[in-house]
Structure formats: C-alpha cells, structure tokens
Design a protein around this motif. Structure first.
Motif, PDB file in Angstrom:
ATOM      1  N   ARG A   1       0.821  -1.205   0.000  1.00 28.01           N
ATOM      2  CA  ARG A   1       0.000   0.000   0.000  1.00 28.01           C
ATOM      3  C   ARG A   1       0.860   1.261   0.000  1.00 28.01           C
ATOM      4  O   ARG A   1       2.007   1.253   0.425  1.00 28.01           O
ATOM      5  N   GLY A   2       0.238   2.342  -0.437  1.00 26.00           N
ATOM      6  CA  GLY A   2       0.796   3.668  -0.269  1.00 26.00           C
ATOM      7  C   GLY A   2       2.249   3.784  -0.690  1.00 26.00           C
ATOM      8  O   GLY A   2       2.650   3.441  -1.802  1.00 26.00           O
ATOM      9  N   VAL A   3       3.066   4.259   0.250  1.00 29.71           N
ATOM     10  CA  VAL A   3       4.460   4.599  -0.029  1.00 29.71           C
ATOM     11  C   VAL A   3       5.300   3.376  -0.396  1.00 29.71           C
ATOM     12  O   VAL A   3       6.335   3.511  -1.065  1.00 29.71           O
ATOM     13  N   SER A   4       4.863   2.183  -0.030  1.00 31.45           N
ATOM     14  CA  SER A   4       5.647   0.992  -0.384  1.00 31.45           C
ATOM     15  C   SER A   4       5.716   0.796  -1.888  1.00 31.45           C
ATOM     16  O   SER A   4       6.677   0.209  -2.404  1.00 31.45           O
ATOM     17  N   ARG A   5       4.728   1.280  -2.606  1.00 29.61           N
ATOM     18  CA  ARG A   5       4.753   1.129  -4.059  1.00 29.61           C
ATOM     19  C   ARG A   5       5.887   1.954  -4.673  1.00 29.61           C
ATOM     20  O   ARG A   5       6.504   1.546  -5.651  1.00 29.61           O
TER      21      ARG A   5
ATOM     22  N   ASN B   1      -4.337   8.274   3.735  1.00 33.50           N
ATOM     23  CA  ASN B   1      -3.335   9.093   4.413  1.00 33.50           C
ATOM     24  C   ASN B   1      -2.400   8.251   5.270  1.00 33.50           C
ATOM     25  O   ASN B   1      -1.201   8.501   5.329  1.00 33.50           O
ATOM     26  N   ARG B   2      -2.956   7.259   5.955  1.00 33.90           N
ATOM     27  CA  ARG B   2      -2.132   6.396   6.801  1.00 33.90           C
ATOM     28  C   ARG B   2      -1.133   5.615   5.949  1.00 33.90           C
ATOM     29  O   ARG B   2       0.036   5.462   6.320  1.00 33.90           O
ATOM     30  N   SER B   3      -1.563   5.111   4.812  1.00 34.51           N
ATOM     31  CA  SER B   3      -0.679   4.333   3.946  1.00 34.51           C
ATOM     32  C   SER B   3       0.411   5.183   3.311  1.00 34.51           C
ATOM     33  O   SER B   3       1.459   4.666   2.919  1.00 34.51           O
ATOM     34  N   ASN B   4       0.154   6.474   3.203  1.00 34.82           N
ATOM     35  CA  ASN B   4       1.099   7.362   2.540  1.00 34.82           C
ATOM     36  C   ASN B   4       1.763   8.356   3.481  1.00 34.82           C
ATOM     37  O   ASN B   4       2.457   9.270   3.025  1.00 34.82           O
ATOM     38  N   ALA B   5       1.562   8.174   4.787  1.00 30.25           N
ATOM     39  CA  ALA B   5       2.032   9.165   5.760  1.00 30.25           C
ATOM     40  C   ALA B   5       3.500   8.987   6.111  1.00 30.25           C
ATOM     41  O   ALA B   5       3.896   9.119   7.273  1.00 30.25           O
ATOM     42  N   PHE B   6       4.309   8.672   5.125  1.00 21.19           N
ATOM     43  CA  PHE B   6       5.747   8.579   5.318  1.00 21.19           C
ATOM     44  C   PHE B   6       6.421   9.009   4.026  1.00 21.19           C
ATOM     45  O   PHE B   6       5.972   8.645   2.938  1.00 21.19           O
ATOM     46  N   THR B   7       7.469   9.793   4.145  1.00 19.67           N
ATOM     47  CA  THR B   7       8.196  10.278   2.973  1.00 19.67           C
ATOM     48  C   THR B   7       9.537   9.554   2.856  1.00 19.67           C
ATOM     49  O   THR B   7      10.310   9.508   3.819  1.00 19.67           O
ATOM     50  N   LEU B   8       9.781   8.995   1.705  1.00 19.66           N
ATOM     51  CA  LEU B   8      11.045   8.285   1.469  1.00 19.66           C
ATOM     52  C   LEU B   8      12.165   9.281   1.195  1.00 19.66           C
ATOM     53  O   LEU B   8      12.052  10.123   0.297  1.00 19.66           O
ATOM     54  N   ASP B   9      13.238   9.185   1.956  1.00 13.12           N
ATOM     55  CA  ASP B   9      14.421   9.978   1.659  1.00 13.12           C
ATOM     56  C   ASP B   9      15.098   9.440   0.399  1.00 13.12           C
ATOM     57  O   ASP B   9      14.880   8.300  -0.013  1.00 13.12           O
ATOM     58  N   ASP B  10      15.951  10.281  -0.181  1.00 11.53           N
ATOM     59  CA  ASP B  10      16.692   9.894  -1.379  1.00 11.53           C
ATOM     60  C   ASP B  10      18.073   9.394  -0.959  1.00 11.53           C
ATOM     61  O   ASP B  10      18.916  10.168  -0.496  1.00 11.53           O
ATOM     62  N   TYR B  11      18.285   8.090  -1.103  1.00  7.75           N
ATOM     63  CA  TYR B  11      19.582   7.489  -0.745  1.00  7.75           C
ATOM     64  C   TYR B  11      20.403   7.122  -1.984  1.00  7.75           C
ATOM     65  O   TYR B  11      21.367   6.361  -1.897  1.00  7.75           O
ATOM     66  N   SER B  12      20.029   7.660  -3.136  1.00  8.86           N
ATOM     67  CA  SER B  12      20.663   7.224  -4.387  1.00  8.86           C
ATOM     68  C   SER B  12      22.153   7.543  -4.419  1.00  8.86           C
ATOM     69  O   SER B  12      22.898   6.912  -5.171  1.00  8.86           O
TER      70      SER B  12
END
Length: 415
Positions: A60-64, A398-409
């Motif tokens: 869900r959400g940010v995991s995609r 909102n719960r599924s997307n309530a986290f922002t992925l940092d850029d570790y590239s």
C-alpha cells in the motif's frame, strides 16, 4: 523519484559485511538494497529452501514507490493477484454487503497490489541472489557484539564475524529474543487468531473475495492464481494463546475445532486442511519494543514492529523499513548504532499510527455477536452512499502514505 539498476555511481567508503536472519520479505528486500550499496551481504534462513507458499499480502501507499525505486515494481504488478472486491454473505451464500476495490483508491479494504507472500519473496530473492550469499537450512545460535564486530555462531556453518547483524526473522524472532528476552514480554495479542491455506476454487470465484461470519468467527475464500485456486481463510476471537506456535498439527486441530459446525462453504474448505501445502495459523499480535536495536544488532519488519495481519500493512512496513535501514547503514558505515537510531527515529511515528489502527479491523472482520455482524453488513451496504465515505477513505489513504522516502541514491555503487 528514481529507478535503480543493480549498481551504478561511485564505490562505497568501506564495505560493510552484513548478516541478515530471515528470507521472507523484509530480509531479501534489505539484502537487495545493501547489495546495491556495495555491502557484502549474507542471508541465513532456517528453512531448507525458499518458501513460496503463504497468504496474500498487501502493498500500500508509499511501499509502491519503494518497489519502484528498487526496480521490481513492474514484476510485482505482473505477478499480483487480481481482486475486484469483497462480499459478505449469509449461510445460503446470499450477498449482504459488498465493497469494490475501485471505491478506495487502491488503499482501502481491497488493496491495489495484493500478492502471495511466497511470490513476493521469490521476486525479491531472484532480484538479489546474484549479489547476496543466501544460506538455507541454517540459523543463528548465538551472537556476541564486542563493539567493533558481531561474532556469530550458526547451527551448521562455521562461526563468523560481521560488521552488523539484522533480525528479519518474523513475529517469533529468535534474534529478538537474544536481544530483549522472551517474546511474551513483547508480543501483544489483539484478541483475534487467523489461518490461511490454499484450497480448491469450488464455487468458481472470479477475482473476488467472499466472507461468511458467525458470532466470534469468520471463514472465507479469495480466488488466486488466475482463479484456478482459492486462498481460504478463517479467523476467530479468543483470549491469550496457549499452544506451541511450532506445532502445526496442533494448530490444524484448533482451526477444525473452532470452525466446527459453521455454515456456508465451511465444511468444504475445512476438509482440505490436512492436505494443504501452505497451512498458516497464528495470533494477530503486535510487537512493541522500547528499542529496535542493541549496539550493532538490529531488527526489521515483524521482528521489530509487527502491526499484525489486521493492519493490512505488514508487507508495506517491511519493504519501507528495509529501504530506510539500508540507506541509513550505507550512509554511515562507520557508525552502525547511529544508523540504527536514525532508522528507528524516522519510522517509529508512522508505524505507531499503523499499529494503533489495527485492533478495530479485527472487530470488523470478526464481530462477536449476531447484531455486530448485521451492523457491519449494513455499513458495508451503505458505504458507497455514506456522507462520510470520503473521510473514511482519506483516513486509510493518508495512513498508507504518511511517510516520505528519503533519497539514498548517492550511496549506489559501481559494479
């Protein structure tokens, strides 16, 4: 926004030697990322081979986005199980309420990406195996952190030292027990038990899930593998567990006893328990720890912060957690404890939200009374017409997307 080939950019400062315990979802996801960042990664798994069975999991959400950055999004989507919705039925199979997947934007009760746990595990393993040493049929028997290295003994392989060790060995994590004591101190039972097994699709379901409830228990089935099979499921409400989670025969007896006499298609589904190749049974429990690491040893996924199957976010927080932990370890290979601290600080608030939402799902899926079942079915029937429907949907999204992925590239390395 970025998609990664297996290796690119610069060479790392130092080469971390990492041991991961567990080859389900969180472990291979972490291994894949660490290999991309140039680490020397070993995954030890107590089962003799990769387990390809198991229940459906949701992404869900940010995991995609995490999957997309990992480079496996296309394959995961290609191998997901199609599901257009969920119906609650009575004993004669008559629909009493239904929810469509398209009502909830891919993050409601029916997720956009539902995939068999074993299929997701295989995808992550296959993507990482060329850069990772997988050791099946072995397990960690002891660890000792001397402040500069982790000294590990195995049941079969010779002892070895690592820069860091990570437990991704599930709800009943042995590595967690060595760090923080008996699991009874950290597992919080939510009052629901759940079981899954592959069965015949004898009622001809097509991309759909059906569930039937009696007070305190629910049984159902969901079409899988191109509608050629079904994933049967059974849940019931009860107090603290009093069985050995390693004793599969005892678990089958519990399911049979608890589901005995149920109507609808229960008898047909239960008759296949003894021959099911992938029977699963456990409590719906959460792991709540004061810390997710100790020195150079840390925990990931269900080992550290299981939200229970009731959350619908187990695979989601496992894949996102793997992304964050790998990035933090790669960022400061000379400061392992600092990396574990940042990983926990970033993730804990979001995972706390998901854990807090889970208990209500058990009450909804398996009501305790006939009135509760009728009330749930009525709410489901009215869902698409309720004035507050958008708010309910938005809360889940909102719960599924309530986290922002940092850029570790920047940590990606050249071949």
């Amino acid at each position: 926004m970025w998609v990664t080939p297996f290796r690119e950019a610069r060479q790392p400062i130092g080469r971390l030697k990492v041991l991961i315990s567990g080859a389900s979802i969180a472990g291979p996801a972490l291994a894949l990322w660490l290999a991309k960042y140039g680490s020397d990664v070993t995954v030890v798994e107590r089962w003799p081979e990769l387990r390809t069975g198991g229940q459906l999991v949701d992404l869900r959400g940010v995991s995609r986005e995490a999957l997309r950055r990992m480079g496996v999004d296309t394959q995961v989507r290609a191998e997901r199980e199609s599901n257009f919705g969920l119906s609650f039925v009575d004993g004669q199979g008559r629909t009493k309420g239904a929810l469509r997947a398209d009502q909830f934007g891919g993050d409601g009760p029916v997720a956009e990406i539902e995939i068999l746990r074993g299929t997701l595990s295989r995808v992550l393993h296959d993507q990482s195996r060329d850069g990772v040493d997988y050791r099946f049929g072995d397990r960690i028997t002891s660890t000792r952190d001397d402040g500069t290295k982790v000294h590990v003994e195995f049941a079969s392989a010779p002892a070895e030292t690592f820069d860091v060790a990570v437990g991704a060995d599930g709800l009943h994590s042995e590595l967690r027990e060595t760090l923080f004591g008996p699991e009874s101190n950290h597992l919080h039972h939510l009052g629901t038990y759940i079981s899954f097994w592959t069965a015949r699709n004898h009622i001809g379901l097509k991309d759909w899930t059906v569930a039937y409830s009696e007070p305190g228990r629910t049984i159902g089935m969901r079409s899988i593998l191109g509608n050629t099979k079904a994933m049967a499921f059974f849940s019931f409400r009860a107090g603290q567990p009093s069985y050995d989670w390693r004793d599969t025969d005892a678990q089958v007896r519990i399911v049979k006893a608890r589901a005995s006499g149920m109507g609808w298609e229960a008898a047909a589904l239960l008759s296949q328990l003894d021959t099911a190749p992938d029977f699963y049974f456990d409590t719906c429990s959460q792991v709540r720890l004061p810390k997710w690491s100790a020195g150079r040893i840390g925990l990931l996924g269900d080992s550290a912060y299981s939200a229970s199957p009731l959350s619908g976010h187990g695979a989601t927080i496992a894949t996102v957690g793997a992304y964050v932990l790998a990035g933090e370890l790669a960022g400061t290979p000379g400061d392992i404890t600092g990396a574990f601290t940042r990983y926990e600080r970033k993730l804990r608030p979001w995972i706390g939200q998901i854990q807090r939402s889970a208990p209500d799902s058990g009450k909804t899926m398996t009501p305790q009374t006939a009135y509760g079942i009728a009330f749930r079915n009525s709410l489901v029937r009215l869902a698409s017409h309720m004035p507050g429907k958008e708010l309910l949907i938005r809360s889940q999204i909102n719960r599924s997307n309530a986290f922002t992925l940092d850029d570790y590239s920047r940590h990606l390395v050249a071949a």
